[in-house]
Scaffold this motif. Structure first.
Motif, PDB file in Angstrom:
ATOM      1  N   HIS A 268       0.827  -1.203   0.000  1.00 40.71           N
ATOM      2  CA  HIS A 268       0.000   0.000   0.000  1.00 40.71           C
ATOM      3  C   HIS A 268       0.861   1.252   0.000  1.00 40.71           C
ATOM      4  N   LEU A 269       0.316   2.281  -0.632  1.00 43.98           N
ATOM      5  CA  LEU A 269       0.962   3.575  -0.815  1.00 43.98           C
ATOM      6  C   LEU A 269       0.210   4.584   0.046  1.00 43.98           C
ATOM      7  N   TYR A 270       0.935   5.400   0.763  1.00 41.60           N
ATOM      8  CA  TYR A 270       0.306   6.303   1.725  1.00 41.60           C
ATOM      9  C   TYR A 270      -0.251   7.567   1.078  1.00 41.60           C
ATOM     10  N   SER A 271      -1.310   8.063   1.688  1.00 37.98           N
ATOM     11  CA  SER A 271      -2.012   9.269   1.248  1.00 37.98           C
ATOM     12  C   SER A 271      -1.178  10.521   1.484  1.00 37.98           C
TER      13      SER A 271
ATOM     14  N   PRO B 209       0.430  25.557 -11.163  1.00 36.94           N
ATOM     15  CA  PRO B 209      -0.525  24.675 -10.479  1.00 36.94           C
ATOM     16  C   PRO B 209      -1.656  25.485  -9.842  1.00 36.94           C
ATOM     17  N   VAL B 210      -2.859  24.919  -9.892  1.00 39.20           N
ATOM     18  CA  VAL B 210      -4.027  25.565  -9.304  1.00 39.20           C
ATOM     19  C   VAL B 210      -4.522  24.690  -8.160  1.00 39.20           C
ATOM     20  N   GLY B 211      -4.462  25.194  -6.950  1.00 41.49           N
ATOM     21  CA  GLY B 211      -4.923  24.428  -5.794  1.00 41.49           C
ATOM     22  C   GLY B 211      -4.004  23.271  -5.454  1.00 41.49           C
ATOM     23  N   LYS B 212      -4.523  22.386  -4.604  1.00 45.14           N
ATOM     24  CA  LYS B 212      -3.747  21.231  -4.147  1.00 45.14           C
ATOM     25  C   LYS B 212      -3.987  20.038  -5.060  1.00 45.14           C
ATOM     26  N   THR B 213      -3.088  19.078  -4.992  1.00 48.28           N
ATOM     27  CA  THR B 213      -3.248  17.833  -5.741  1.00 48.28           C
ATOM     28  C   THR B 213      -4.370  17.025  -5.088  1.00 48.28           C
ATOM     29  N   ALA B 214      -5.363  16.641  -5.898  1.00 48.05           N
ATOM     30  CA  ALA B 214      -6.524  15.906  -5.389  1.00 48.05           C
ATOM     31  C   ALA B 214      -6.251  14.402  -5.424  1.00 48.05           C
ATOM     32  N   GLU B 215      -6.900  13.706  -4.497  1.00 46.86           N
ATOM     33  CA  GLU B 215      -6.808  12.243  -4.449  1.00 46.86           C
ATOM     34  C   GLU B 215      -8.165  11.685  -4.070  1.00 46.86           C
ATOM     35  N   PRO B 216      -8.459  10.422  -4.437  1.00 47.50           N
ATOM     36  CA  PRO B 216      -9.726   9.814  -4.019  1.00 47.50           C
ATOM     37  C   PRO B 216      -9.710   9.500  -2.525  1.00 47.50           C
ATOM     38  N   LYS B 217     -10.845   9.039  -2.034  1.00 51.41           N
ATOM     39  CA  LYS B 217     -10.943   8.668  -0.618  1.00 51.41           C
ATOM     40  C   LYS B 217     -10.027   7.480  -0.330  1.00 51.41           C
TER      41      LYS B 217
ATOM     42  N   ASP C 237       1.666   2.988  15.366  1.00 46.98           N
ATOM     43  CA  ASP C 237       0.865   3.318  16.535  1.00 46.98           C
ATOM     44  C   ASP C 237      -0.086   4.479  16.239  1.00 46.98           C
ATOM     45  N   MET C 238      -0.718   4.436  15.069  1.00 44.21           N
ATOM     46  CA  MET C 238      -1.657   5.498  14.686  1.00 44.21           C
ATOM     47  C   MET C 238      -2.513   5.049  13.500  1.00 44.21           C
ATOM     48  N   ASN C 239      -3.586   5.800  13.250  1.00 44.13           N
ATOM     49  CA  ASN C 239      -4.376   5.586  12.043  1.00 44.13           C
ATOM     50  C   ASN C 239      -3.604   6.142  10.859  1.00 44.13           C
ATOM     51  N   VAL C 240      -3.554   5.370   9.783  1.00 45.94           N
ATOM     52  CA  VAL C 240      -2.898   5.817   8.566  1.00 45.94           C
ATOM     53  C   VAL C 240      -3.897   5.744   7.404  1.00 45.94           C
ATOM     54  N   SER C 241      -3.665   6.561   6.388  1.00 44.68           N
ATOM     55  CA  SER C 241      -4.507   6.585   5.188  1.00 44.68           C
ATOM     56  C   SER C 241      -3.663   6.093   4.022  1.00 44.68           C
ATOM     57  N   TYR C 242      -4.199   5.128   3.264  1.00 43.92           N
ATOM     58  CA  TYR C 242      -3.406   4.558   2.179  1.00 43.92           C
ATOM     59  C   TYR C 242      -4.282   4.054   1.047  1.00 43.92           C
ATOM     60  N   PHE C 243      -3.618   3.653  -0.050  1.00 40.29           N
ATOM     61  CA  PHE C 243      -4.281   3.126  -1.240  1.00 40.29           C
ATOM     62  C   PHE C 243      -3.697   1.764  -1.569  1.00 40.29           C
TER      63      PHE C 243
ATOM     64  N   LYS D  42      -3.730  -1.373  -4.789  1.00 40.39           N
ATOM     65  CA  LYS D  42      -3.920  -1.700  -6.215  1.00 40.39           C
ATOM     66  C   LYS D  42      -3.607  -0.531  -7.141  1.00 40.39           C
ATOM     67  N   SER D  43      -4.354   0.575  -7.061  1.00 40.24           N
ATOM     68  CA  SER D  43      -4.023   1.737  -7.895  1.00 40.24           C
ATOM     69  C   SER D  43      -4.700   2.985  -7.329  1.00 40.24           C
ATOM     70  N   VAL D  44      -4.123   4.117  -7.681  1.00 38.72           N
ATOM     71  CA  VAL D  44      -4.706   5.402  -7.288  1.00 38.72           C
ATOM     72  C   VAL D  44      -4.296   6.431  -8.336  1.00 38.72           C
ATOM     73  N   ILE D  45      -5.219   7.346  -8.620  1.00 37.36           N
ATOM     74  CA  ILE D  45      -4.921   8.426  -9.560  1.00 37.36           C
ATOM     75  C   ILE D  45      -5.015   9.750  -8.810  1.00 37.36           C
ATOM     76  N   PHE D  46      -3.906  10.460  -8.759  1.00 37.65           N
ATOM     77  CA  PHE D  46      -3.856  11.803  -8.199  1.00 37.65           C
ATOM     78  C   PHE D  46      -4.100  12.785  -9.345  1.00 37.65           C
ATOM     79  N   GLN D  47      -4.804  13.897  -9.065  1.00 39.44           N
ATOM     80  CA  GLN D  47      -5.098  14.876 -10.103  1.00 39.44           C
ATOM     81  C   GLN D  47      -4.643  16.261  -9.673  1.00 39.44           C
ATOM     82  N   GLN D  48      -4.047  16.969 -10.628  1.00 40.58           N
ATOM     83  CA  GLN D  48      -3.604  18.343 -10.370  1.00 40.58           C
ATOM     84  C   GLN D  48      -4.062  19.230 -11.525  1.00 40.58           C
TER      85      GLN D  48
END
Length: 148
Positions: free
Chosen positions: A52-55, A78-86, A96-102, A104-110
């Motif tokens: 898994h790849l981290y958010s 660039p306009v705004g921040k790079t967007a990512e899915p949930k 020792d914490m909650n982490v956010s990750y993806f 199989k695949s993820v598409i970031f948009q800028q």
């Protein structure tokens, strides 16, 4: 003595050749013009099974977040921040914490504002991946995305 050195070099070479370099993430890029002066960049990570790849959006103190740096240019901005899915959110004992990750695949948009003809968006991205038993060191990748 000379034979001993050659033997040692030979053994080291064969060991390094047989060890596998892990590359569980493959990056691909695309751009789509949405108007004469705007475009959306797509930065896709294809992630091997079990990894898994981290958010970008996580609290500090855990794994290295995915981040994007766009090189300054007169041809785009660039306009705004790079967007990512949930992302998947899960508690990881190793951090020792909650982490956010993806997985199989993820598409970031800028989004970018085009200020010149034939822009090529350049920059770097940094990311970190883990599986159930190990984490690989953070990696930095350069990208170059032509906008046509």
């Amino acid at each position: 003595m000379k034979n001993l050195i050659l033997l040692t070099v030979g053994i080291l070479f064969s060991l390094s050749a047989s060890s596998q370099i892990l590359k569980p993430v493959k990056w691909s890029y695309a751009a789509k013009k949405t108007s004469k002066t705007e475009a959306t960049l797509y930065l896709k990570a294809t992630i091997d099974e079990g990894w898994h790849l981290y958010s970008q959006n996580m609290a500090d103190g855990g794994p290295v977040k995915t981040s994007f740096t766009f090189a300054p240019s007169k041809a785009y901005k660039p306009v705004g921040k790079t967007a990512e899915p949930k992302a998947i959110v899960k508690f990881e004992k190793s951090f020792d914490m909650n982490v956010s990750y993806f997985e199989k695949s993820v598409i970031f948009q800028q989004k970018v504002k085009l200020t010149g003809a034939n822009a090529t968006v350049k920059g770097t991205l940094e990311y970190m991946v883990c599986d159930d038993s190990q984490c690989l060191p953070p990696e930095t990748v350069e990208f170059s995305i032509p906008v046509k």
